[in-house]
Design a protein around this motif. Structure first.
Motif, PDB file in Angstrom:
ATOM      1  N   ASP A  84      73.182 133.397  69.607  1.00  0.00           N
ATOM      2  CA  ASP A  84      71.865 133.186  70.191  1.00  0.00           C
ATOM      3  C   ASP A  84      72.045 132.168  71.310  1.00  0.00           C
ATOM      4  OD1 ASP A  84      69.280 132.599  70.905  1.00  0.00           O
ATOM      5  OD2 ASP A  84      68.541 132.292  68.867  1.00  0.00           O
ATOM      6  N   VAL A  85      71.960 132.621  72.558  1.00  0.00           N
ATOM      7  CA  VAL A  85      72.274 131.732  73.679  1.00  0.00           C
ATOM      8  C   VAL A  85      71.258 130.609  73.839  1.00  0.00           C
ATOM      9  CG1 VAL A  85      73.524 133.530  74.945  1.00  0.00           C
ATOM     10  CG2 VAL A  85      71.076 133.186  75.369  1.00  0.00           C
ATOM     11  N   ALA A  86      70.110 130.707  73.173  1.00  0.00           N
ATOM     12  CA  ALA A  86      69.133 129.624  73.225  1.00  0.00           C
ATOM     13  C   ALA A  86      69.618 128.394  72.463  1.00  0.00           C
ATOM     14  CB  ALA A  86      67.795 130.089  72.655  1.00  0.00           C
ATOM     15  N   ASP A  87      70.653 128.566  71.645  1.00  0.00           N
ATOM     16  CA  ASP A  87      71.215 127.488  70.829  1.00  0.00           C
ATOM     17  C   ASP A  87      72.503 126.990  71.493  1.00  0.00           C
ATOM     18  OD1 ASP A  87      72.610 125.955  68.904  1.00  0.00           O
ATOM     19  OD2 ASP A  87      71.672 127.043  67.253  1.00  0.00           O
ATOM     20  N   CYS A  88      72.457 125.791  72.047  1.00  0.00           N
ATOM     21  CA  CYS A  88      73.609 125.253  72.774  1.00  0.00           C
ATOM     22  C   CYS A  88      74.856 125.190  71.893  1.00  0.00           C
ATOM     23  CB  CYS A  88      73.266 123.863  73.308  1.00  0.00           C
ATOM     24  SG  CYS A  88      74.562 123.115  74.317  1.00  0.00           S
ATOM     25  N   ALA A  89      74.695 124.819  70.632  1.00  0.00           N
ATOM     26  CA  ALA A  89      75.839 124.705  69.725  1.00  0.00           C
ATOM     27  C   ALA A  89      76.491 126.070  69.495  1.00  0.00           C
ATOM     28  CB  ALA A  89      75.403 124.095  68.396  1.00  0.00           C
ATOM     29  N   GLN A  90      75.678 127.116  69.377  1.00  0.00           N
ATOM     30  CA  GLN A  90      76.242 128.449  69.195  1.00  0.00           C
ATOM     31  C   GLN A  90      77.017 128.907  70.432  1.00  0.00           C
ATOM     32  OE1 GLN A  90      73.943 131.655  67.467  1.00  0.00           O
ATOM     33  NE2 GLN A  90      72.512 130.222  66.484  1.00  0.00           N
ATOM     34  N   VAL A  91      76.498 128.590  71.602  1.00  0.00           N
ATOM     35  CA  VAL A  91      77.190 128.977  72.839  1.00  0.00           C
ATOM     36  C   VAL A  91      78.523 128.239  72.949  1.00  0.00           C
ATOM     37  CG1 VAL A  91      77.058 128.993  75.362  1.00  0.00           C
ATOM     38  CG2 VAL A  91      75.022 129.506  74.010  1.00  0.00           C
ATOM     39  N   GLU A  92      78.539 126.957  72.628  1.00  0.00           N
ATOM     40  CA  GLU A  92      79.771 126.178  72.666  1.00  0.00           C
ATOM     41  C   GLU A  92      80.794 126.732  71.674  1.00  0.00           C
ATOM     42  OE1 GLU A  92      82.795 123.475  73.168  1.00  0.00           O
ATOM     43  OE2 GLU A  92      81.131 123.986  74.492  1.00  0.00           O
ATOM     44  N   ALA A  93      80.337 127.073  70.472  1.00  0.00           N
ATOM     45  CA  ALA A  93      81.249 127.633  69.475  1.00  0.00           C
ATOM     46  C   ALA A  93      81.802 128.984  69.936  1.00  0.00           C
ATOM     47  CB  ALA A  93      80.517 127.784  68.143  1.00  0.00           C
ATOM     48  N   ALA A  94      80.959 129.789  70.600  1.00  0.00           N
ATOM     49  CA  ALA A  94      81.408 131.086  71.099  1.00  0.00           C
ATOM     50  C   ALA A  94      82.472 130.916  72.179  1.00  0.00           C
ATOM     51  CB  ALA A  94      80.224 131.869  71.648  1.00  0.00           C
ATOM     52  N   ALA A  95      82.276 129.957  73.075  1.00  0.00           N
ATOM     53  CA  ALA A  95      83.269 129.705  74.129  1.00  0.00           C
ATOM     54  C   ALA A  95      84.593 129.253  73.521  1.00  0.00           C
ATOM     55  CB  ALA A  95      82.733 128.653  75.094  1.00  0.00           C
ATOM     56  N   GLU A  96      84.509 128.398  72.526  1.00  0.00           N
ATOM     57  CA  GLU A  96      85.734 127.918  71.868  1.00  0.00           C
ATOM     58  C   GLU A  96      86.486 129.074  71.211  1.00  0.00           C
ATOM     59  OE1 GLU A  96      87.064 124.740  68.357  1.00  0.00           O
ATOM     60  OE2 GLU A  96      84.979 124.852  69.048  1.00  0.00           O
ATOM     61  N   ARG A  97      85.744 129.955  70.544  1.00  0.00           N
ATOM     62  CA  ARG A  97      86.398 131.091  69.898  1.00  0.00           C
ATOM     63  C   ARG A  97      86.983 132.051  70.930  1.00  0.00           C
ATOM     64  NH1 ARG A  97      83.608 135.742  66.053  1.00  0.00           N
ATOM     65  NH2 ARG A  97      85.542 136.951  65.760  1.00  0.00           N
ATOM     66  N   ALA A  98      86.257 132.302  72.003  1.00  0.00           N
ATOM     67  CA  ALA A  98      86.751 133.213  73.041  1.00  0.00           C
ATOM     68  C   ALA A  98      88.088 132.731  73.593  1.00  0.00           C
ATOM     69  CB  ALA A  98      85.724 133.341  74.159  1.00  0.00           C
ATOM     70  N   GLU A  99      88.195 131.445  73.899  1.00  0.00           N
ATOM     71  CA  GLU A  99      89.453 130.919  74.434  1.00  0.00           C
ATOM     72  C   GLU A  99      90.560 130.922  73.375  1.00  0.00           C
ATOM     73  OE1 GLU A  99      89.630 127.491  76.896  1.00  0.00           O
ATOM     74  OE2 GLU A  99      88.929 128.825  78.509  1.00  0.00           O
ATOM     75  N   ARG A 100      90.187 130.659  72.134  1.00  0.00           N
ATOM     76  CA  ARG A 100      91.195 130.619  71.069  1.00  0.00           C
ATOM     77  C   ARG A 100      91.779 132.001  70.817  1.00  0.00           C
ATOM     78  NH1 ARG A 100      88.159 128.584  67.505  1.00  0.00           N
ATOM     79  NH2 ARG A 100      87.642 130.470  66.303  1.00  0.00           N
ATOM     80  N   GLU A 101      90.953 133.045  70.889  1.00  0.00           N
ATOM     81  CA  GLU A 101      91.417 134.379  70.528  1.00  0.00           C
ATOM     82  C   GLU A 101      91.776 135.266  71.721  1.00  0.00           C
ATOM     83  OE1 GLU A 101      89.230 136.400  67.482  1.00  0.00           O
ATOM     84  OE2 GLU A 101      88.430 134.530  66.640  1.00  0.00           O
ATOM     85  N   LEU A 102      91.212 134.978  72.902  1.00  0.00           N
ATOM     86  CA  LEU A 102      91.453 135.843  74.059  1.00  0.00           C
ATOM     87  C   LEU A 102      92.184 135.163  75.202  1.00  0.00           C
ATOM     88  CD1 LEU A 102      88.038 137.762  74.321  1.00  0.00           C
ATOM     89  CD2 LEU A 102      90.129 138.466  73.139  1.00  0.00           C
ATOM     90  N   GLY A 103      92.207 133.830  75.205  1.00  0.00           N
ATOM     91  CA  GLY A 103      92.847 133.123  76.309  1.00  0.00           C
ATOM     92  C   GLY A 103      91.834 132.418  77.182  1.00  0.00           C
TER      93      GLY A 103
END
Length: 350
Positions: A84-103
């Motif tokens: 849910d992009v309205a939630d800053c914490a969720q967006v930050e967690a998504a970015a962290e996972r994207a870099e961890r798993e995709l580069g």
């Protein structure tokens, strides 16, 4: 449509280097918010077809899984991250996972949005806030998460998916128009800050016309008739090509479709006249003479179940190309052709 001039970034390279060949997509990924349907879905697929690893962010798991399948069938790879992009914490967690798993995140596309079709005074305060949090603050939180990772590398591209309504508001969509205008103001402010810091991160905004997406089937409405985009209507793949192109070319802003150009320029010249014209025509233009289907659900607070794809219900009316966009993307070719035509005409009249 082939892209030849792109930005290539090696992880942790300084600065970004321009290249005339495709980079190796294995070096990094692209993040697309609002990737479960509509323009975001089409954009995610467009990147996937070009071999990019795509991080898919949205709330609707069914749509995200559908996008992942389409990308994999096209030969790309994708990671589903319900967010849910309205939630800053969720967006930050998504970015962290994207870099961890995709580069490393090389490109971030802010496309998630929510809208209401309703006169302002009939919109509940909490509904207005929700639409604003998704459409405007969602882009802010996405930009923050992207910058946190791009700034140490001094490399990356952030594309804000805007609208002609960022310049020329229309009635019945006050929250959406205000959010897109706020996104434009935010983007312009941040761009100057990046220039001040001598950053090589590229920040751009794509201003869209009306598109055939499922939002008109699930946007909250106060009316008993079905919403529609203000014609003329384009297919979401037109927007997707524009967004992908913008990620690889250093344009400050890209207008997509003649309707967007007309709305933006007309508002600069005759804003008062447009107020009157829209007051008379925009109510009817945003609805069709068909009742809402029984049991219709909206997605303001919860995603509507099912995989709705990129297209809405206007395939029979939507245009699959835009001459204006082609001219904009090939402006030097267009200029050369015009000059040549003038010279040939002059020689024939001599």
């Amino acid at each position: 449509m082939q892209l030849r001039a792109i930005i290539s970034c090696e992880p942790f390279s300084i600065p970004c280097a321009r290249s005339t060949a495709y980079p190796d997509p294995a070096r990094g990924c692209v993040v697309v918010t609002g990737a479960s349907a509509g323009v975001g879905r089409a954009t995610a697929l467009a990147f996937g077809k070009r071999g990019w690893k795509v991080a898919l962010l949205a709330r609707g798991t069914d749509g995200l899984q559908g996008a992942r399948r389409e990308i994999e069938e096209a030969g790309g790879s994708a990671l589903v991250i319900p967010t849910d992009v309205a939630d800053c914490a969720q967006v930050e967690a998504a970015a962290e996972r994207a870099e961890r798993e995709l580069g490393p995140i090389e490109i971030w596309i802010n496309d998630a949005m929510a809208t209401l079709f309703c006169p302002f005074e009939q919109i509940a305060p909490e509904d207005f806030a929700r639409a604003t949090h998704v459409t405007y603050l969602g882009a802010v939180w996405g930009t923050r998460a992207a910058l946190k990772r791009m700034k140490p590398r001094d490399c990356g591209v952030i594309v804000q998916v805007g609208s002609a309504l960022a310049y020329r508001s229309i009635p019945l969509q006050a929250p959406y128009c205000a959010a897109k205008a706020a996104m434009r103001g935010f983007t312009d402010s941040l761009r100057s800050e990046l220039i001040h810091d001598r950053s090589h991160i590229h920040l751009t905004m794509v201003q869209l016309s009306a598109f055939n997406t499922p939002q008109f089937d699930w946007g909250r409405t106060c009316f008993d008739k079905q919403p529609q985009p203000v014609p003329p209507i384009f297919q979401p793949e037109v927007a997707a090509e524009a967004i992908v192109w913008s990620a690889f070319h250093r344009r400050r802003e890209l207008w997509v479709g003649f309707p967007a150009v007309k709305a933006i320029l007309a508002n600069r010249l005759l804003p008062g006249l447009l107020d009157q014209v829209l007051a008379r025509s925009a109510y009817a233009d945003q609805h069709i003479d068909q009742p809402l289907p029984p049991g219709r659900r909206d997605n303001l607070y919860e995603p509507v179940r099912g995989d709705h794809g990129a297209h809405g219900r206007f395939d029979d009316r939507a245009k699959s190309s835009s001459l204006q966009l082609w001219i904009t993307m090939h402006r030097w070719t267009t200029v050369a052709a015009v000059v040549l035509l003038i010279l040939l005409t002059g020689s024939l009249l001599a």
